[in-house]
Design a protein around this motif. Structure first.
Motif, short mmCIF file in Angstrom:
data_model
loop_
_atom_site.label_atom_id
_atom_site.label_comp_id
_atom_site.label_asym_id
_atom_site.label_seq_id
_atom_site.Cartn_x
_atom_site.Cartn_y
_atom_site.Cartn_z
N PRO A 155 0.83 -1.19 0.13
CA PRO A 155 0.13 0.03 0.02
C PRO A 155 1.00 1.30 0.09
O PRO A 155 1.91 1.21 0.53
N ALA A 156 0.31 2.31 -0.47
CA ALA A 156 1.11 3.62 -0.74
C ALA A 156 0.86 4.80 0.33
O ALA A 156 1.60 5.57 0.43
N ASP A 157 -0.62 4.63 0.75
CA ASP A 157 -1.11 5.82 1.20
C ASP A 157 -0.38 6.26 2.75
O ASP A 157 -0.31 7.34 3.25
N ASP A 158 0.42 5.39 3.17
CA ASP A 158 1.18 5.73 4.50
C ASP A 158 2.56 5.84 4.03
O ASP A 158 3.27 5.44 5.23
N LYS A 159 3.14 5.76 3.12
CA LYS A 159 4.53 5.43 2.93
C LYS A 159 5.31 6.93 2.46
O LYS A 159 4.56 7.82 2.19
N ILE A 160 6.29 6.99 2.62
CA ILE A 160 7.24 8.19 2.29
C ILE A 160 8.40 7.86 1.26
O ILE A 160 8.94 6.59 1.23
N PHE A 161 8.46 8.57 0.19
CA PHE A 161 9.35 8.38 -0.86
C PHE A 161 10.77 9.38 -0.79
O PHE A 161 10.52 10.40 -0.58
N TYR A 162 11.66 8.51 -0.62
CA TYR A 162 12.82 9.48 -0.36
C TYR A 162 13.94 9.07 -1.84
O TYR A 162 13.98 8.33 -2.15
N THR A 163 14.50 10.40 -2.27
CA THR A 163 15.37 10.26 -3.23
C THR A 163 16.58 11.02 -2.98
O THR A 163 16.75 12.23 -2.35
N THR A 164 17.75 10.69 -3.69
CA THR A 164 18.71 11.54 -3.34
C THR A 164 18.97 12.65 -4.61
O THR A 164 19.67 13.51 -4.56
N GLY A 165 18.03 12.53 -5.74
CA GLY A 165 18.15 13.48 -6.88
C GLY A 165 17.15 14.62 -6.54
O GLY A 165 16.58 14.94 -5.53
N ILE A 170 5.61 13.76 -10.68
CA ILE A 170 4.46 13.04 -11.32
C ILE A 170 4.42 11.49 -10.87
O ILE A 170 3.43 10.73 -10.51
N LYS A 171 5.81 10.66 -10.91
CA LYS A 171 5.79 9.46 -10.66
C LYS A 171 5.43 9.25 -9.26
O LYS A 171 4.61 8.33 -8.95
N THR A 172 5.64 9.97 -8.14
CA THR A 172 5.41 9.83 -6.93
C THR A 172 3.75 9.91 -6.70
O THR A 172 3.30 9.14 -5.93
N VAL A 173 3.34 10.85 -7.32
CA VAL A 173 1.73 10.97 -7.29
C VAL A 173 1.21 9.82 -7.77
O VAL A 173 0.11 9.23 -7.25
N GLN A 174 1.53 9.38 -8.98
CA GLN A 174 1.11 8.08 -9.77
C GLN A 174 1.26 6.86 -8.95
O GLN A 174 0.32 5.97 -9.02
N MET A 175 2.26 6.86 -8.21
CA MET A 175 2.30 5.77 -7.05
C MET A 175 1.35 5.91 -5.93
O MET A 175 1.12 4.97 -5.25
N GLY A 176 0.66 6.98 -5.75
CA GLY A 176 -0.20 7.15 -4.64
C GLY A 176 0.48 7.42 -3.23
O GLY A 176 -0.19 7.58 -2.28
N ILE A 177 1.82 7.94 -3.44
CA ILE A 177 2.81 8.05 -2.18
C ILE A 177 2.53 9.65 -1.97
O ILE A 177 2.60 10.57 -2.71
N PRO A 178 2.04 10.01 -0.55
CA PRO A 178 1.75 11.47 -0.25
C PRO A 178 2.94 12.16 -0.14
O PRO A 178 2.91 13.39 0.32
N ILE A 179 3.94 11.67 0.35
CA ILE A 179 5.12 12.53 0.81
C ILE A 179 6.24 12.06 -0.02
O ILE A 179 6.66 11.13 -0.14
#
Length: 293
Positions: free
Chosen positions: A201-211, A219-228
């Motif tokens: 599931p995506a709704d309780d996740k955080i996406f971290y990137t070095t870039g 766009i890709k983070t939103v498409q994955m449904g990740i809110p942060i």
């Protein structure tokens, strides 16, 4: 926090991912160093060739599925009947129960700002405005500091050989899945594919990137449904604009004691004193440590 919480993490000891090469340093002395390997991977959806990507070659199934999802070529409800990877021909074939034909779509391409010449198709934003991200998700500032430290200290291909980007799927203060590749868009797609194939599931996740926090990353983070979305690097104007449109929490320049939030700030919970956060150890500085990278 133990790094053993990671389900997937970089494997800098994998001999397929780096090579040793010899050369000269600035003083003319002979040196030997590790360099990151990149190889072509051609992706097919059913019988149609979609794209050839330059990648380090790990997790080709996740990369293929994530790429197709993020290009809106694979629907969330599609039944994947098979994923065939052929290392000899450097190909991966994703098979679905639904018949597909994207000849017209393949003629419309937009070059993105991602490294390694990533491409997003002209209608990649199809449905972007209809996606609703979780309004109950929260980002505690103590989690930002904890995640930055844990990810910064994780053994990685970047620390071994450089020339690579990293993306990490996190939950609260725990890094869960850490993927690397020569282009950050590939690392994002690997995580998207992993989440889809494993029902994460995506709704309780955080996406971290070095870039950088570019339009593509948003766009890709939103498409994955990740809110942060959190990065140790800086922003582009379009990335900020799209994040605000989607109400994506966008946090950049997260290094040591400092960070900057430019969108979705309602999810922030200030529960940590920045004075208590440790300064970043320069020995573990990562790609993206400069605001313009």
């Amino acid at each position: 926090m133990s790094l053993r919480t990671l389900t997937i993490q970089p494997d800098p000891a994998n001999p397929k991912l780096t090579e040793r090469v010899s050369g000269l340093d600035q003083d003319g002395h002979a040196v030997e160093t590790s360099v990151t390997v990149e190889r072509p991977l051609t992706l097919y959806l059913n019988g149609q060739e979609i794209v050839t990507m330059m990648t380090i070659g790990d997790y080709p199934d996740c990369l293929a599925v994530g790429y197709l999802l993020n290009q809106n070529m694979l629907r969330r409800d599609d039944r994947i009947t098979g994923i065939d990877v052929d290392e000899e021909t450097d190909t991966v074939v994703v098979r679905t129960g639904r018949a597909t034909d994207y000849e017209a779509k393949l003629r419309k391409k937009t070059l993105t700002s991602g490294c390694a010449q990533g491409t997003a198709f002209g209608d990649v934003m199809e449905g972007f405005g209809t996606i609703r991200l979780s309004d109950t998700a929260r980002l505690r500032t103590s989690w930002i500091y904890a995640l930055s430290k844990a990810i910064n200290l994780t053994p990685s291909l970047y620390l071994e050989a450089g020339a690579i980007h990293g993306c990490v799927l996190c939950q609260e203060d725990r890094p869960l899945v850490y993927m690397e590749d020569v282009g950050r868009h590939n690392a994002v797609d690997k995580i998207a594919g992993y989440m889809h194939l494993n029902g994460v599931p995506a709704d309780d996740k955080i996406f971290y990137t070095t870039g950088r926090l570019t339009s593509e990353m948003v766009i890709k983070t939103v498409q994955m449904g990740i809110p942060i979305l959190v990065s140790r690097s800086g922003f582009t104007a379009w990335g900020v604009q799209l994040a605000r449109q989607a109400d994506l929490t966008l946090v950049g320049r997260a290094k040591g004691k400092r960070f900057l939030a430019l969108a979705g700030t309602g999810r922030l919970v200030f529960d940590a004193d920045p004075a208590g956060a440790a300064d970043e150890d320069r020995r573990h500085a990562r790609k993206g440590s400069g605001d313009d990278e």
